[in-house]
Design a protein around this motif. Structure first.
Motif: not given
Length: 234
Positions: A14, A21, A23-25, A46, A82, A85-87, A98, A100
């Motif tokens: 990270a 993907p 990871l969480q927003a 997650d 973190t 990026r997630q996306a 993001t 985690a």
């Protein structure tokens, strides 16, 4: 909690230019947070006790100790912001920040973060707030095509001199935030990272999403600790 070294080694790292993907927003938040150091390379999950999705390295891309900022806690688990990026925006909606989960046992030396940085895009200002004082500076922000993300909170993850960007007198202050409008607004390979950096022209809508600072603003931001939260409002 003991995590197998093989598990940690097999996970994606990270770092600032990674897209992970799992990871969480992280939504808008202006809480002060707490900074930590890592004991070793640490897995990110997650959810508390959930699936490991990435590794946060003990040392960052500069070879320095990675700064970890905790913003929530559930039992022996902490949610950390973190630098990855997630996306990508080109694939659809993309979070600027993001988060985690990791075991509290992976962290050491907590440092309370009493100072925070507030940036207003509409007013073109950066304000450094602490219990003792508040200082504001005029800054430059992103253009309409490459806007600075708003309604988000990240943190100062690193600072360094970057001669390739003509930054040899004033250190670049890297946040953990990313562009939500373009994969690489500047056309480089920094993952669309949002930096706070010196430019002679530091007012109005003039950047590719980063926040441009004058010399006095750079010096003021340079004086706050890494891990300091950075909130950007419309």
């Amino acid at each position: 909690m003991i995590i197998a070294l093989a598990l940690v080694a097999a996970l994606p790292i990270a770092q600032y230019n990674a897209v992970i993907p799992g990871l969480q927003a992280w939504p808008f938040s202006a809480s002060a947070g707490t900074a930590y150091s890592l004991i070793d390379d640490a897995p990110l999950f997650d959810a508390p006790g959930g699936t490991a999705v990435a590794t946060l390295p003990e040392h960052d891309f500069l070879g320095e100790n990675t700064v970890v900022v905790a913003v929530d806690r559930v039992g022996d688990w902490v949610r950390v912001l973190t630098p990855a990026r997630q996306a990508l925006p080109s694939a659809g909606p993309a979070a600027a920040q993001t988060s985690a989960w990791m075991p509290r046992s992976s962290l050491s030396r907590p440092v309370a973060l009493e100072t925070r940085i507030m940036i207003s895009v509409s007013q073109g200002t950066l304000t450094i707030e602490s219990p003792e004082s508040s200082r504001s500076f005029t800054v430059g922000v992103g253009t309409r095509d490459d806007p600075t993300p708003t309604g988000v909170t990240g943190y100062l993850q690193a600072r360094y001199f970057d001669a390739s960007q003509r930054q040899s007198n004033h250190p670049v202050q890297l946040t953990s935030l990313h562009s939500t409008a373009a994969d690489e607004p500047f056309g480089g390979s920094d993952g669309g990272l949002i930096g706070l950096h010196y430019e002679k022209e530091a007012t109005g809508a003039v950047s590719h999403g980063c926040v441009r600072l004058g010399a006095a603003a750079v010096a003021a931001v340079n004086a706050v600790p890494l891990g300091t939260l950075v909130t950007i409002t419309p």
